[in-house]
Design a protein around this motif. Structure first.
Motif, PDB file in Angstrom:
ATOM      1  N   ALA A  57       2.257  32.808  28.902  1.00 52.51           N
ATOM      2  CA  ALA A  57       2.880  34.014  29.455  1.00 52.51           C
ATOM      3  C   ALA A  57       2.279  35.271  28.828  1.00 52.51           C
ATOM      4  CB  ALA A  57       4.393  33.979  29.228  1.00 52.51           C
ATOM      5  N   GLU A  58       2.017  35.246  27.518  1.00 56.22           N
ATOM      6  CA  GLU A  58       1.418  36.405  26.859  1.00 56.22           C
ATOM      7  C   GLU A  58      -0.026  36.612  27.312  1.00 56.22           C
ATOM      8  OE1 GLU A  58       3.937  36.395  22.651  1.00 56.22           O
ATOM      9  OE2 GLU A  58       2.042  35.284  22.813  1.00 56.22           O
ATOM     10  N   ASP A  59      -0.742  35.513  27.579  1.00 54.83           N
ATOM     11  CA  ASP A  59      -2.098  35.650  28.116  1.00 54.83           C
ATOM     12  C   ASP A  59      -2.069  36.339  29.477  1.00 54.83           C
ATOM     13  OD1 ASP A  59      -3.259  34.487  25.921  1.00 54.83           O
ATOM     14  OD2 ASP A  59      -3.331  32.464  26.779  1.00 54.83           O
ATOM     15  N   GLU A  60      -1.107  36.003  30.320  1.00 54.46           N
ATOM     16  CA  GLU A  60      -0.984  36.647  31.623  1.00 54.46           C
ATOM     17  C   GLU A  60      -0.641  38.132  31.471  1.00 54.46           C
ATOM     18  OE1 GLU A  60      -1.757  35.562  34.543  1.00 54.46           O
ATOM     19  OE2 GLU A  60      -2.356  33.610  33.738  1.00 54.46           O
ATOM     20  N   GLN A  61       0.244  38.450  30.518  1.00 56.59           N
ATOM     21  CA  GLN A  61       0.568  39.849  30.275  1.00 56.59           C
ATOM     22  C   GLN A  61      -0.653  40.621  29.786  1.00 56.59           C
ATOM     23  OE1 GLN A  61       3.850  39.939  27.564  1.00 56.59           O
ATOM     24  NE2 GLN A  61       5.172  38.676  28.876  1.00 56.59           N
ATOM     25  N   LEU A  62      -1.472  39.993  28.979  1.00 58.31           N
ATOM     26  CA  LEU A  62      -2.689  40.642  28.500  1.00 58.31           C
ATOM     27  C   LEU A  62      -3.647  40.909  29.655  1.00 58.31           C
ATOM     28  CD1 LEU A  62      -4.538  41.607  26.204  1.00 58.31           C
ATOM     29  CD2 LEU A  62      -5.310  39.233  25.935  1.00 58.31           C
ATOM     30  N   ARG A  63      -3.824  39.933  30.547  1.00 52.37           N
ATOM     31  CA  ARG A  63      -4.711  40.125  31.705  1.00 52.37           C
ATOM     32  C   ARG A  63      -4.207  41.259  32.591  1.00 52.37           C
ATOM     33  NH1 ARG A  63      -4.394  34.323  31.686  1.00 52.37           N
ATOM     34  NH2 ARG A  63      -6.358  33.389  30.970  1.00 52.37           N
ATOM     35  N   ALA A  64      -2.877  41.289  32.818  1.00 54.68           N
ATOM     36  CA  ALA A  64      -2.309  42.349  33.659  1.00 54.68           C
ATOM     37  C   ALA A  64      -2.491  43.722  33.017  1.00 54.68           C
ATOM     38  CB  ALA A  64      -0.823  42.071  33.905  1.00 54.68           C
ATOM     39  N   ALA A  65      -2.307  43.803  31.687  1.00 52.41           N
ATOM     40  CA  ALA A  65      -2.480  45.082  30.998  1.00 52.41           C
ATOM     41  C   ALA A  65      -3.925  45.554  31.049  1.00 52.41           C
ATOM     42  CB  ALA A  65      -2.010  44.949  29.554  1.00 52.41           C
ATOM     43  N   VAL A  66      -4.871  44.624  30.894  1.00 52.67           N
ATOM     44  CA  VAL A  66      -6.294  44.984  30.944  1.00 52.67           C
ATOM     45  C   VAL A  66      -6.656  45.518  32.327  1.00 52.67           C
ATOM     46  CG1 VAL A  66      -8.625  44.034  30.897  1.00 52.67           C
ATOM     47  CG2 VAL A  66      -7.000  43.424  29.097  1.00 52.67           C
ATOM     48  N   GLU A  67      -6.219  44.847  33.384  1.00 48.41           N
ATOM     49  CA  GLU A  67      -6.513  45.312  34.743  1.00 48.41           C
ATOM     50  C   GLU A  67      -5.873  46.665  35.020  1.00 48.41           C
ATOM     51  OE1 GLU A  67      -8.600  44.065  36.850  1.00 48.41           O
ATOM     52  OE2 GLU A  67      -9.107  42.449  35.431  1.00 48.41           O
ATOM     53  N   ASP A  68      -4.648  46.861  34.516  1.00 47.77           N
ATOM     54  CA  ASP A  68      -3.964  48.137  34.733  1.00 47.77           C
ATOM     55  C   ASP A  68      -4.704  49.283  34.052  1.00 47.77           C
ATOM     56  OD1 ASP A  68      -1.712  49.752  35.627  1.00 47.77           O
ATOM     57  OD2 ASP A  68      -1.161  49.848  33.499  1.00 47.77           O
ATOM     58  N   VAL A  69      -5.168  49.068  32.811  1.00 46.79           N
ATOM     59  CA  VAL A  69      -5.892  50.120  32.094  1.00 46.79           C
ATOM     60  C   VAL A  69      -7.226  50.397  32.766  1.00 46.79           C
ATOM     61  CG1 VAL A  69      -6.973  50.707  29.891  1.00 46.79           C
ATOM     62  CG2 VAL A  69      -4.734  49.609  29.914  1.00 46.79           C
ATOM     63  N   ARG A  70      -7.867  49.362  33.270  1.00 46.80           N
ATOM     64  CA  ARG A  70      -9.144  49.562  33.971  1.00 46.80           C
ATOM     65  C   ARG A  70      -8.969  50.461  35.189  1.00 46.80           C
ATOM     66  NH1 ARG A  70     -11.572  43.371  33.983  1.00 46.80           N
ATOM     67  NH2 ARG A  70     -12.884  43.562  32.118  1.00 46.80           N
ATOM     68  N   LYS A  71      -7.888  50.253  35.930  1.00 47.55           N
ATOM     69  CA  LYS A  71      -7.688  51.005  37.170  1.00 47.55           C
ATOM     70  C   LYS A  71      -7.177  52.417  36.893  1.00 47.55           C
ATOM     71  CE  LYS A  71      -6.693  46.898  39.975  1.00 47.55           C
ATOM     72  NZ  LYS A  71      -5.665  46.169  40.760  1.00 47.55           N
ATOM     73  N   THR A  72      -6.192  52.558  35.984  1.00 55.01           N
ATOM     74  CA  THR A  72      -5.556  53.855  35.769  1.00 55.01           C
ATOM     75  C   THR A  72      -6.384  54.773  34.887  1.00 55.01           C
ATOM     76  OG1 THR A  72      -4.312  52.934  33.913  1.00 55.01           O
ATOM     77  CG2 THR A  72      -3.257  52.891  36.089  1.00 55.01           C
ATOM     78  N   SER A  95       1.578  42.420  19.204  1.00 51.27           N
ATOM     79  CA  SER A  95       0.125  42.303  19.061  1.00 51.27           C
ATOM     80  C   SER A  95      -0.497  43.667  18.799  1.00 51.27           C
ATOM     81  CB  SER A  95      -0.489  41.697  20.326  1.00 51.27           C
ATOM     82  OG  SER A  95       0.087  40.444  20.605  1.00 51.27           O
ATOM     83  N   THR A  96      -1.445  43.718  17.880  1.00 53.82           N
ATOM     84  CA  THR A  96      -2.192  44.931  17.612  1.00 53.82           C
ATOM     85  C   THR A  96      -3.404  44.993  18.542  1.00 53.82           C
ATOM     86  OG1 THR A  96      -3.558  43.872  15.928  1.00 53.82           O
ATOM     87  CG2 THR A  96      -1.470  44.851  15.209  1.00 53.82           C
ATOM     88  N   SER A  97      -4.108  46.124  18.491  1.00 51.35           N
ATOM     89  CA  SER A  97      -5.305  46.276  19.323  1.00 51.35           C
ATOM     90  C   SER A  97      -6.365  45.250  18.955  1.00 51.35           C
ATOM     91  CB  SER A  97      -5.862  47.694  19.176  1.00 51.35           C
ATOM     92  OG  SER A  97      -6.166  47.965  17.823  1.00 51.35           O
ATOM     93  N   GLN A  98      -6.463  44.933  17.668  1.00 46.19           N
ATOM     94  CA  GLN A  98      -7.433  43.923  17.253  1.00 46.19           C
ATOM     95  C   GLN A  98      -7.048  42.541  17.771  1.00 46.19           C
ATOM     96  OE1 GLN A  98      -7.815  43.409  13.033  1.00 46.19           O
ATOM     97  NE2 GLN A  98      -9.828  42.431  13.190  1.00 46.19           N
ATOM     98  N   ASP A  99      -5.757  42.229  17.750  1.00 41.46           N
ATOM     99  CA  ASP A  99      -5.301  40.945  18.296  1.00 41.46           C
ATOM    100  C   ASP A  99      -5.678  40.817  19.764  1.00 41.46           C
ATOM    101  OD1 ASP A  99      -4.148  40.262  15.875  1.00 41.46           O
ATOM    102  OD2 ASP A  99      -2.238  41.205  16.390  1.00 41.46           O
ATOM    103  N   CYS A 100      -5.433  41.889  20.533  1.00 33.71           N
ATOM    104  CA  CYS A 100      -5.734  41.860  21.968  1.00 33.71           C
ATOM    105  C   CYS A 100      -7.224  41.707  22.217  1.00 33.71           C
ATOM    106  CB  CYS A 100      -5.216  43.133  22.627  1.00 33.71           C
ATOM    107  SG  CYS A 100      -3.429  43.340  22.554  1.00 33.71           S
TER     108      CYS A 100
END
Length: 367
Positions: A57-72, A95-100
């Motif tokens: 579930a956290e991996d999916e949240q990370l993927r969604a956050a990455v795509e959102d930042v790419r677009k916005t 999670s910290t930025s390094q963790d992500c």
């Protein structure tokens, strides 16, 4: 990279609670000689709450956050400031930025090799580090690189903090490994190449650090002795204490290399020795030796009393022993330390050819 002490961590948390996230002000008050962003990174590490492995579930949240930042934001992975924004979007996971960044790299970077290092990869890593460490270009080229590729000008043997992007450039040269993998492999290779014991100045520095900071072996290894293990530092310091107690000398006050002319390492040396069997600057050269060759060998060779046989490890705590005053018997007789000095002085006075006079003077039998 600055190695944070527990007192500095406590001070940082105190200032954050007092001033908030005003990192420039906190940096001015703490004055550790590092960039203000380093204080922010350290504080984020202290308040980090994620201690469990990543879930699906956290991996999916990370993927969604990455795509959102790419677009916005219109920025991509690898851009400066990308991962702090992603970390804020999933901050509920702790999670910290390094963790992500590391997790994304592990999941999606197909170039990263997770198997054992090959000879070709080790060669590319060493070539990249050699290019950085051994650069000897003309001043004009160095001045140009200072503006275009400053990471090329930093020696890898330096103990100061590396500039931003240093290991990223090294990893780009290796092509199949992440920056973290390159760092770990670099330090592992340094340990593998360690064939010589710690130098005399290194041993003295270790003793001074222990006296000042206590027995913080991991801190010393990371900050001052990256080529040694924690257990090796512990063993060297215990040997330092044992040799100092044995000879009753403050080892900081002597320079063993100056007392051993032409000493180039090893378990034997020629040393100026007086008639009492101890070091004397104007004495005749005598050969001294020790059983084991290690960091403390120069100290033992410089302080050893000629004629005294070092006791075995299993005999620690007992009196030292010397050979019997007999040319025919090779057996050993136990003596007190003051008696050993008397025997050595008597032999220097009468010579080893008149053992009867030596026996009478020290009041010991020949047999």
């Amino acid at each position: 990279r600055h190695m944070w002490l527990p007192g500095e961590d406590a001070r940082l948390q105190e200032l954050v609670s007092k001033h908030g996230r005003r990192w420039a002000r906190i940096a001015k008050e703490m004055d550790l000689g590092i960039h203000s962003l380093s204080y922010r990174s350290r504080w984020q590490r202290l308040v980090r709450t994620k201690t469990t492995p990543w879930s699906s579930a956290e991996d999916e949240q990370l993927r969604a956050a990455v795509e959102d930042v790419r677009k916005t934001r219109g920025i991509d992975v690898g851009s400066r400031g990308f991962w702090p924004v992603v970390a804020l979007k999933i901050k509920h996971t702790g999670s910290t930025s390094q963790d992500c960044s590391l997790r994304w790299q592990y999941l999606h970077d197909t170039r990263i090799n997770k198997k054992k290092w090959s000879r070709e990869e080790c060669g590319r890593l060493q070539a990249a580090l050699d290019m950085v460490s051994c650069v000897s270009d003309p001043p004009a080229s160095v001045a140009c690189a200072r503006h275009t590729e400053p990471w090329l000008l930093l020696p890898t043997t330096s103990s100061i903090s590396v500039i931003r992007g240093f290991w990223q450039e090294i990893a780009r040269s290796v092509a199949t490994r992440s920056p973290k993998q390159c760092i770990l492999k670099h330090h592992f290779c340094k340990q593998q190449k360690l064939g010589e014991p710690m130098a005399v100045e290194g041993v003295k520095q270790l003793a001074r650090l222990v006296e000042k900071h206590g027995k913080r072996w991991t801190f010393f290894r990371r900050r001052f002795f990256p080529g040694f293990k924690d257990t090796e530092l512990l063993r060297i310091y215990h040997e330092w204490q044992r040799v100092g107690d044995w000879y009753g000398v403050d080892l900081h006050t002597i320079d063993p290399l100056a007392m051993l002319p032409d000493y180039a390492g090893g378990s034997e040396a020629l040393r100026p020795t007086g008639i009492d069997g101890r070091y004397s600057p104007h004495g005749a050269l005598a050969r001294v030796s020790v059983r084991d060759y290690g960091p403390m060998a120069p100290f033992k060779l410089a302080l050893q009393i000629v004629g005294v046989v070092p006791r075995r490890d299993k005999d620690r705590g007992s009196a030292p022993f010397v050979a019997k005053a007999s040319n025919e018997s090779a057996s050993l007789q136990w003596m007190a330390p003051h008696k050993i000095d008397e025997v050595v002085a008597a032999i220097g006075k009468h010579g080893d050819g008149d053992m009867e006079a030596v026996s009478r003077e020290v009041q010991l039998p020949l047999e």
